[in-house]
Write an enzyme that holds these catalytic residues in place. Sequence first.
Site, PDB file in Angstrom:
ATOM      1  N   LYS A   1       0.855  -1.192   0.000  1.00 48.18           N
ATOM      2  CA  LYS A   1       0.000   0.000   0.000  1.00 48.18           C
ATOM      3  C   LYS A   1       0.885   1.234   0.000  1.00 48.18           C
ATOM      4  O   LYS A   1       1.731   1.401   0.873  1.00 48.18           O
ATOM      5  CB  LYS A   1      -0.901   0.001   1.241  1.00 48.18           C
ATOM      6  CG  LYS A   1      -1.719   1.280   1.430  1.00 48.18           C
ATOM      7  CD  LYS A   1      -2.463   1.260   2.769  1.00 48.18           C
ATOM      8  CE  LYS A   1      -3.110   2.616   3.067  1.00 48.18           C
ATOM      9  NZ  LYS A   1      -3.744   2.645   4.397  1.00 48.18           N
TER      10      LYS A   1
ATOM     11  N   GLU B   1      -9.511   3.839   2.623  1.00 49.08           N
ATOM     12  CA  GLU B   1      -9.102   3.888   1.219  1.00 49.08           C
ATOM     13  C   GLU B   1      -8.082   2.833   0.839  1.00 49.08           C
ATOM     14  O   GLU B   1      -8.003   2.402  -0.316  1.00 49.08           O
ATOM     15  CB  GLU B   1      -8.557   5.287   0.880  1.00 49.08           C
ATOM     16  CG  GLU B   1      -7.091   5.542   1.207  1.00 49.08           C
ATOM     17  CD  GLU B   1      -6.744   5.419   2.690  1.00 49.08           C
ATOM     18  OE1 GLU B   1      -5.581   5.082   2.989  1.00 49.08           O
ATOM     19  OE2 GLU B   1      -7.607   5.660   3.545  1.00 49.08           O
TER      20      GLU B   1
ATOM     21  N   ASP C   1      -2.473  10.614   3.462  1.00 45.22           N
ATOM     22  CA  ASP C   1      -3.866  10.249   3.672  1.00 45.22           C
ATOM     23  C   ASP C   1      -4.549  11.268   4.573  1.00 45.22           C
ATOM     24  O   ASP C   1      -4.379  11.247   5.791  1.00 45.22           O
ATOM     25  CB  ASP C   1      -3.959   8.854   4.302  1.00 45.22           C
ATOM     26  CG  ASP C   1      -5.401   8.420   4.529  1.00 45.22           C
ATOM     27  OD1 ASP C   1      -6.300   8.994   3.872  1.00 45.22           O
ATOM     28  OD2 ASP C   1      -5.633   7.515   5.353  1.00 45.22           O
TER      29      ASP C   1
ATOM     30  N   ASP D   1       1.667   6.481   5.531  1.00 45.24           N
ATOM     31  CA  ASP D   1       0.675   5.545   5.018  1.00 45.24           C
ATOM     32  C   ASP D   1       1.154   4.858   3.739  1.00 45.24           C
ATOM     33  O   ASP D   1       0.424   4.081   3.146  1.00 45.24           O
ATOM     34  CB  ASP D   1      -0.660   6.265   4.771  1.00 45.24           C
ATOM     35  CG  ASP D   1      -1.861   5.378   5.022  1.00 45.24           C
ATOM     36  OD1 ASP D   1      -1.691   4.307   5.639  1.00 45.24           O
ATOM     37  OD2 ASP D   1      -2.972   5.734   4.602  1.00 45.24           O
TER      38      ASP D   1
ATOM     39  N   ARG E   1      -7.777  -0.323   1.457  1.00 45.19           N
ATOM     40  CA  ARG E   1      -8.317  -1.592   0.969  1.00 45.19           C
ATOM     41  C   ARG E   1      -8.907  -1.458  -0.429  1.00 45.19           C
ATOM     42  O   ARG E   1      -8.949  -2.424  -1.191  1.00 45.19           O
ATOM     43  CB  ARG E   1      -9.348  -2.130   1.964  1.00 45.19           C
ATOM     44  CG  ARG E   1     -10.593  -1.287   2.121  1.00 45.19           C
ATOM     45  CD  ARG E   1     -11.297  -1.536   3.441  1.00 45.19           C
ATOM     46  NE  ARG E   1     -10.525  -1.018   4.563  1.00 45.19           N
ATOM     47  CZ  ARG E   1     -10.892  -1.127   5.842  1.00 45.19           C
ATOM     48  NH1 ARG E   1     -12.025  -1.759   6.143  1.00 45.19           N
ATOM     49  NH2 ARG E   1     -10.156  -0.625   6.801  1.00 45.19           N
TER      50      ARG E   1
ATOM     51  N   LYS F   1      -9.726  13.308   8.407  1.00 39.14           N
ATOM     52  CA  LYS F   1      -9.186  13.018   9.724  1.00 39.14           C
ATOM     53  C   LYS F   1      -9.105  14.288  10.560  1.00 39.14           C
ATOM     54  O   LYS F   1      -9.125  15.405  10.030  1.00 39.14           O
ATOM     55  CB  LYS F   1      -7.770  12.436   9.591  1.00 39.14           C
ATOM     56  CG  LYS F   1      -7.685  11.104   8.870  1.00 39.14           C
ATOM     57  CD  LYS F   1      -6.237  10.674   8.723  1.00 39.14           C
ATOM     58  CE  LYS F   1      -6.101   9.370   7.978  1.00 39.14           C
ATOM     59  NZ  LYS F   1      -6.611   8.208   8.736  1.00 39.14           N
TER      60      LYS F   1
ATOM     61  N   ASP G   1     -12.002   7.259   4.330  1.00 38.05           N
ATOM     62  CA  ASP G   1     -10.774   7.037   5.100  1.00 38.05           C
ATOM     63  C   ASP G   1     -10.452   5.546   5.217  1.00 38.05           C
ATOM     64  O   ASP G   1      -9.461   5.173   5.833  1.00 38.05           O
ATOM     65  CB  ASP G   1     -10.912   7.660   6.495  1.00 38.05           C
ATOM     66  CG  ASP G   1      -9.580   7.779   7.219  1.00 38.05           C
ATOM     67  OD1 ASP G   1      -8.538   7.827   6.516  1.00 38.05           O
ATOM     68  OD2 ASP G   1      -9.559   7.822   8.455  1.00 38.05           O
TER      69      ASP G   1
END
Length: 493
Positions: free
Chosen positions: A262, A346, A267, A285, A348, A274, A344
């Site tokens: 990933k 995202e 993010d 991330d 996956r 967030k 959030d």
Amino acid sequence: MAFQLAPLNDLILNQEIDLLVVSCTLNHFDALDDLYPAATQDMLQMCITDAGFTGKHQQILTIRRPPDSQIKQVLYNGLGASSELNPYSCKQHITKLMPDIKSAKAAHIHWVLPDELVENVRLRQIFVLEILSELYHFDRYKTKGVKPNSPTITFYVAPHLYADNWLDSLVHIQSGLKLSRDLSNQAPNDCTPATFWEKAQDLAQQYPSISAEALFADDLNTLGMGAYYAVGQGSAAPSIMTLMHYQGLPQTASPPVVLVGKGVTFDTGGISIKGADGMENMRYDMCGAAVVLGVMQALAALELPINVIGVAAGVENMPDGKAYRPGDILTSLSGQTIEVMSTDAEGRLVLCDALTYIGRYNPAYVIDIATLTGAAITSLGSVASLLVANDQGLANQLIAAGTETDDKVWQMPLWPEYYSAIDSPFADMQNSGQNSPGAITAGCFLAKFTEQYRWAHLDIAGSAFTYGKGNSATGRPVQMLIQFLQNLAATNQ
């Protein structure tokens, strides 16, 4: 940072030495007795006796400028009884010793390792890599002030333990760890999805065994990777999925192992934004993609007889007029539809399309690596990466590799009862579980896209970086994955 291995009889103690570190087990600190000048040895023995130094665990004795020598500082340190050596005690020891190492500000460290440690292949690897990890620093953006010292280290071992020059493989593993940590620590305005593609091309130029290709944002859209494409819609930094092919065997000889990382380079949470507190940590991330790049570099340097494909799934998740929304229904590359409950969740969405795409390579195993859920941190803290898998044999191999390297993983279940948490009234599934254990239901989501091959998922949200500390990225689980690949490669020989 440079480091090398030398036989103990090459250590010349009448030359100028910034720092001599002597690691020893309980009541065995006499490895250098025959190498010191007589006056130096007498003085050192007196200091050892007066201080009551015996080499017990975490005991440290510092001696500055012993007579009849040009050594500026000798640092005796105890590992305890050889029968009690273990990965945790070794790491504890290095943590306790490191302030003394750093305060010496030595340009060149001469480090003597005891036989009992070096004879244990597992422990010597953990010990040496922990030293190098503790001395790592990232100063890419520093323009003022004193930068941390990057010393050269020569490790000295008994001549009979030098013969195979075992440090060479650790040099390559360390280079992969450093690449992973450097990428992870880069600022988000300096590390975008394009950065992964550029680094992959660099690796392809450096190593003939690596080739690189990329799927750009338009390619993702054209191919029907609707989940992956949606995540990057709100960003000015175009999404890029970078693929690196390492060929250590003839292409037809062995199906590849695929590693999917990933790579959310920042993010914000998107429309489901967030809170501001701690959002700067969302530069991390992308640690999964950084891990894949680090593993690929080490793999090529080690020249392992195995075929591996590394995927850095690069994207940035930003709020914008074009950003995807909660309530959107996305069509993934697999054809399955996904209701967006939270923008959030995202990672996956990016991974599910990447995991579907790589099915075309008929992989032997697929492992995805992602800073996926806060629930993984709640469950395991920073001690272990969280593991779920649809194949217990693969899970067992990863657990074993984690034990060998002390880069721990802990398996969670994917029982059928958990899947109902991602049921959707409007689509085939939703991207966030309701009233469920978040790390497990994230695994359930990914499992729906990996039914055609043996797959494992590593949630590294707790292990990849440390909140609130400088040089925070750890490079985990680079070491564990390399060990896993080494173990597989050994079966090909």
